[in-house]
Scaffold this active site. Sequence first.
Site, mmCIF file in Angstrom:
data_model
loop_
_atom_site.group_PDB
_atom_site.id
_atom_site.type_symbol
_atom_site.label_atom_id
_atom_site.label_comp_id
_atom_site.label_asym_id
_atom_site.label_seq_id
_atom_site.Cartn_x
_atom_site.Cartn_y
_atom_site.Cartn_z
ATOM 1 N N ALA A 64 48.120 39.754 31.243
ATOM 2 C CA ALA A 64 49.564 39.569 31.183
ATOM 3 C C ALA A 64 49.865 38.286 30.414
ATOM 4 O O ALA A 64 48.995 37.433 30.208
ATOM 5 C CB ALA A 64 50.139 39.481 32.591
ATOM 6 N N GLY A 107 45.674 42.510 33.075
ATOM 7 C CA GLY A 107 46.472 43.659 32.673
ATOM 8 C C GLY A 107 45.796 44.501 31.619
ATOM 9 O O GLY A 107 46.021 45.717 31.546
ATOM 10 N N GLU A 110 43.544 46.699 33.502
ATOM 11 C CA GLU A 110 44.367 47.710 34.170
ATOM 12 C C GLU A 110 44.873 48.752 33.181
ATOM 13 O O GLU A 110 44.954 49.940 33.505
ATOM 14 C CB GLU A 110 45.529 47.025 34.885
ATOM 15 C CG GLU A 110 45.053 46.228 36.093
ATOM 16 C CD GLU A 110 46.124 45.341 36.706
ATOM 17 O OE1 GLU A 110 46.216 45.291 37.938
ATOM 18 O OE2 GLU A 110 46.879 44.694 35.936
ATOM 19 N N GLU A 130 42.770 37.404 37.822
ATOM 20 C CA GLU A 130 44.029 36.886 38.341
ATOM 21 C C GLU A 130 43.848 35.866 39.457
ATOM 22 O O GLU A 130 44.618 34.902 39.560
ATOM 23 C CB GLU A 130 44.911 38.043 38.842
ATOM 24 C CG GLU A 130 45.493 38.926 37.758
ATOM 25 C CD GLU A 130 44.590 40.093 37.378
ATOM 26 O OE1 GLU A 130 45.072 41.027 36.733
ATOM 27 O OE2 GLU A 130 43.377 40.048 37.719
#
Length: 256
Positions: A64, A107, A110, A130
């Site tokens: 992210a 991310g 993911e 994270e």
Amino acid sequence: MSEVLEERPSQGVALLRLNRPEALNALSLSLRRTLAEMINRLGNDGETRAIVITGNEKAFAAGADLVELMSRTVHDAAFREARVAWEALDACRVPVIAAINGFALGGGCELALHCDIVIAGEGAKFGLPEVRVGIMPGAGGTQRMLRAAGKYKTMRYALTGDQIPAAEAVAMGLASECVADEEALPHALKLAAKIAALAPIAVGSIKEVVKLGADASLDTALLLERNAFQLLFATEDRSEGIGAFLEKRKPSFQGR
């Protein structure tokens, strides 16, 4: 220039390149919106039969955008907006293939876990880092890794934030294949072209049944499979496929 570039490398195949090289393709809100719009459009245009998502040689996506996350508050509307890309991928009717070089972290990992096939270059690095910045995966990372790799591998990597080499990612079930770095995208495009030449209704049915069956009981999943199998006998592609095989010719599937 767009943060996601769209190409048409072969008939029925769309290639989407994440295009924030200055940020290692970090998944900004604007990139996610663009990716969602493209996935929704391509998945429903009736012409696209396979989608490949890639980044560049340094990063598929490094996570992210931490600059955006730094200013986010607990009730921020951006949390809802950030999910649009994941929702588009979940709803996509056609197979999505990730071609990964470099980092697929947070991310980015993911995003790979939302795809149907993952081709990793041998130098690729997966991971959910994270926890190292005081947060946790929030786009399915813990749950999708859990279902792919099991509890103990998920705990090992989610709790430490350590990176996962490509070969280990394949062994864990996070990736389909590991190939030479320079072959990741060409191999993914070759698979996409192969899928695009097959019967799209059958391909879509396989994707749907595998996805739904993963979280169902075996009896329920087998029922889903039987029903989908029988429904394919109402398609013209079934007649074309079997007829072509018996006649020793190449089939021409029309998606009907």
